[in-house]
Design a protein around this motif. Sequence first.
Motif, PDB file in Angstrom:
ATOM      1  N   ASP A  12       0.829  -1.210   0.000  1.00  0.00           N
ATOM      2  CA  ASP A  12       0.000   0.000   0.000  1.00  0.00           C
ATOM      3  C   ASP A  12       0.865   1.262   0.000  1.00  0.00           C
ATOM      4  OD1 ASP A  12      -2.585  -1.117  -0.078  1.00  0.00           O
ATOM      5  OD2 ASP A  12      -2.451  -1.620   2.047  1.00  0.00           O
ATOM      6  N   ILE A  13       1.922   1.274   0.792  1.00  0.00           N
ATOM      7  CA  ILE A  13       2.812   2.437   0.819  1.00  0.00           C
ATOM      8  C   ILE A  13       3.487   2.613  -0.536  1.00  0.00           C
ATOM      9  CG2 ILE A  13       4.914   3.378   1.835  1.00  0.00           C
ATOM     10  CD1 ILE A  13       4.057   2.139   4.493  1.00  0.00           C
ATOM     11  N   SER A  14       3.894   1.511  -1.155  1.00  0.00           N
ATOM     12  CA  SER A  14       4.493   1.596  -2.488  1.00  0.00           C
ATOM     13  C   SER A  14       3.499   2.148  -3.497  1.00  0.00           C
ATOM     14  CB  SER A  14       4.971   0.206  -2.930  1.00  0.00           C
ATOM     15  OG  SER A  14       6.006  -0.266  -2.095  1.00  0.00           O
ATOM     16  N   ALA A  15       2.253   1.654  -3.425  1.00  0.00           N
ATOM     17  CA  ALA A  15       1.221   2.139  -4.353  1.00  0.00           C
ATOM     18  C   ALA A  15       0.958   3.628  -4.145  1.00  0.00           C
ATOM     19  CB  ALA A  15      -0.059   1.339  -4.163  1.00  0.00           C
ATOM     20  N   LEU A  16       0.919   4.072  -2.904  1.00  0.00           N
ATOM     21  CA  LEU A  16       0.694   5.491  -2.607  1.00  0.00           C
ATOM     22  C   LEU A  16       1.855   6.356  -3.102  1.00  0.00           C
ATOM     23  CD1 LEU A  16      -0.772   5.239   1.001  1.00  0.00           C
ATOM     24  CD2 LEU A  16      -1.971   6.035  -1.036  1.00  0.00           C
ATOM     25  N   THR A  17       3.057   5.840  -2.991  1.00  0.00           N
ATOM     26  CA  THR A  17       4.223   6.579  -3.483  1.00  0.00           C
ATOM     27  C   THR A  17       4.130   6.774  -4.989  1.00  0.00           C
ATOM     28  OG1 THR A  17       5.593   5.692  -1.697  1.00  0.00           O
ATOM     29  CG2 THR A  17       6.730   6.582  -3.632  1.00  0.00           C
ATOM     30  N   ILE A  18       3.783   5.716  -5.700  1.00  0.00           N
ATOM     31  CA  ILE A  18       3.661   5.795  -7.163  1.00  0.00           C
ATOM     32  C   ILE A  18       2.520   6.723  -7.557  1.00  0.00           C
ATOM     33  CG2 ILE A  18       3.105   4.465  -9.233  1.00  0.00           C
ATOM     34  CD1 ILE A  18       4.487   2.057  -7.824  1.00  0.00           C
TER      35      ILE A  18
ATOM     36  N   TYR B 207      -5.350   4.964   0.416  1.00  0.00           N
ATOM     37  CA  TYR B 207      -4.952   5.413   1.746  1.00  0.00           C
ATOM     38  C   TYR B 207      -6.038   5.108   2.772  1.00  0.00           C
ATOM     39  CZ  TYR B 207      -3.859   8.610   5.570  1.00  0.00           C
ATOM     40  OH  TYR B 207      -3.608   9.148   6.803  1.00  0.00           O
ATOM     41  N   ARG B 208      -7.289   5.427   2.448  1.00  0.00           N
ATOM     42  CA  ARG B 208      -8.390   5.182   3.396  1.00  0.00           C
ATOM     43  C   ARG B 208      -8.560   3.699   3.669  1.00  0.00           C
ATOM     44  NH1 ARG B 208     -10.784   9.405   0.352  1.00  0.00           N
ATOM     45  NH2 ARG B 208     -11.938   7.887  -0.917  1.00  0.00           N
ATOM     46  N   ARG B 209      -8.470   2.890   2.627  1.00  0.00           N
ATOM     47  CA  ARG B 209      -8.628   1.445   2.809  1.00  0.00           C
ATOM     48  C   ARG B 209      -7.498   0.893   3.669  1.00  0.00           C
ATOM     49  NH1 ARG B 209      -5.952  -2.262   0.781  1.00  0.00           N
ATOM     50  NH2 ARG B 209      -5.164  -1.009  -0.959  1.00  0.00           N
ATOM     51  N   ALA B 210      -6.253   1.304   3.378  1.00  0.00           N
ATOM     52  CA  ALA B 210      -5.108   0.809   4.134  1.00  0.00           C
ATOM     53  C   ALA B 210      -5.200   1.218   5.600  1.00  0.00           C
ATOM     54  CB  ALA B 210      -3.809   1.322   3.516  1.00  0.00           C
ATOM     55  N   CYS B 211      -5.628   2.463   5.853  1.00  0.00           N
ATOM     56  CA  CYS B 211      -5.718   2.938   7.234  1.00  0.00           C
ATOM     57  C   CYS B 211      -6.757   2.146   8.025  1.00  0.00           C
ATOM     58  CB  CYS B 211      -6.046   4.427   7.259  1.00  0.00           C
ATOM     59  SG  CYS B 211      -4.623   5.465   6.831  1.00  0.00           S
ATOM     60  N   LYS B 212      -7.858   1.797   7.399  1.00  0.00           N
ATOM     61  CA  LYS B 212      -8.869   0.994   8.087  1.00  0.00           C
ATOM     62  C   LYS B 212      -8.300  -0.360   8.489  1.00  0.00           C
ATOM     63  CE  LYS B 212     -12.934   3.089   5.913  1.00  0.00           C
ATOM     64  NZ  LYS B 212     -14.079   2.874   4.985  1.00  0.00           N
ATOM     65  N   VAL B 213      -7.506  -0.953   7.605  1.00  0.00           N
ATOM     66  CA  VAL B 213      -6.868  -2.239   7.914  1.00  0.00           C
ATOM     67  C   VAL B 213      -5.912  -2.089   9.100  1.00  0.00           C
ATOM     68  CG1 VAL B 213      -5.279  -4.008   7.051  1.00  0.00           C
ATOM     69  CG2 VAL B 213      -7.116  -3.144   5.572  1.00  0.00           C
ATOM     70  N   TRP B 214      -5.133  -1.021   9.100  1.00  0.00           N
ATOM     71  CA  TRP B 214      -4.173  -0.819  10.182  1.00  0.00           C
ATOM     72  C   TRP B 214      -4.862  -0.499  11.497  1.00  0.00           C
ATOM     73  CZ3 TRP B 214       0.662  -2.203  10.588  1.00  0.00           C
ATOM     74  CH2 TRP B 214       1.407  -2.455   9.434  1.00  0.00           C
ATOM     75  N   VAL B 215      -5.954   0.236  11.455  1.00  0.00           N
ATOM     76  CA  VAL B 215      -6.695   0.525  12.688  1.00  0.00           C
ATOM     77  C   VAL B 215      -7.197  -0.769  13.317  1.00  0.00           C
ATOM     78  CG1 VAL B 215      -8.809   1.551  13.611  1.00  0.00           C
ATOM     79  CG2 VAL B 215      -7.323   2.896  12.122  1.00  0.00           C
ATOM     80  N   ARG B 216      -7.719  -1.668  12.510  1.00  0.00           N
ATOM     81  CA  ARG B 216      -8.182  -2.961  13.037  1.00  0.00           C
ATOM     82  C   ARG B 216      -7.014  -3.738  13.643  1.00  0.00           C
ATOM     83  NH1 ARG B 216     -11.483  -2.906   8.289  1.00  0.00           N
ATOM     84  NH2 ARG B 216     -10.017  -4.267   7.184  1.00  0.00           N
TER      85      ARG B 216
END
Length: 251
Positions: free
Chosen positions: A185-191, A212-221
Amino acid sequence: MSPGVRMESLEVSREAAERARRDLQPLLNTWIGRLNEYPGFGAWKREALGASLDRLDIGVESSVPHGDFYFDAETERQHRIVSSYYALWAAQNDIRDSGYYFRRFPFSGLPVTKASHLRMCCELYFNRIHHFRERWRAFLKVMKRSGRMKALQEEHFIEALADRFSNEIAARNRVHHEAAFDDPDISALTIAGMLARDNDEKGWGLAGSWTYRRACKVWVRRVEAAAMDADLFIGVAATLMLASADFLKVD
């Protein structure tokens, strides 16, 4: 997510952990009340509060740093045990609080990218786990030395925590010794950020925001699950204190 934790011969379920924390707290409250009656301690705390409040006065020079207070040997032993428990509890709360950093992107219009912010949040979370592990070790050492649990096999308790948080600990160590944290996800956001920088006719910025929103939801869980499991170790700590800290049971 495990229903409980087993450490050598000690097995604590979530229900037992919650009960131990609940049973321990009034004993701690009573002990703190006795501590506040220790000769000179109340006055020292008031002075410490005053020194802290002085720092809030705009345009006023900070006061001289407040000194330490010294108890007698037995009270110091008790204070060390209680303080190590509360330090562990604070570290667990820090794990839970780290989830809020994922919940919104506060740098709109500033030169901080979503990829950078997500990476910082992840590394903060990993460090919170590291802090919790170190305070867990410190608590066990205090219980063995000051808590008079000479037979405590702390390595089993340390291994149990390391097993639960092995991914976070490994990620933190890689960040500390090798390179910044990265994932798909971080790589995709960088690109996406690079492609959207000059001309975003193809909607790379929107795609990045969605990712970003999808990744953050995963990390919050993930953070919430870790905080719940860290809370289980607090229950184990409470169980150990109830078993050995006789000074808490004095009427």
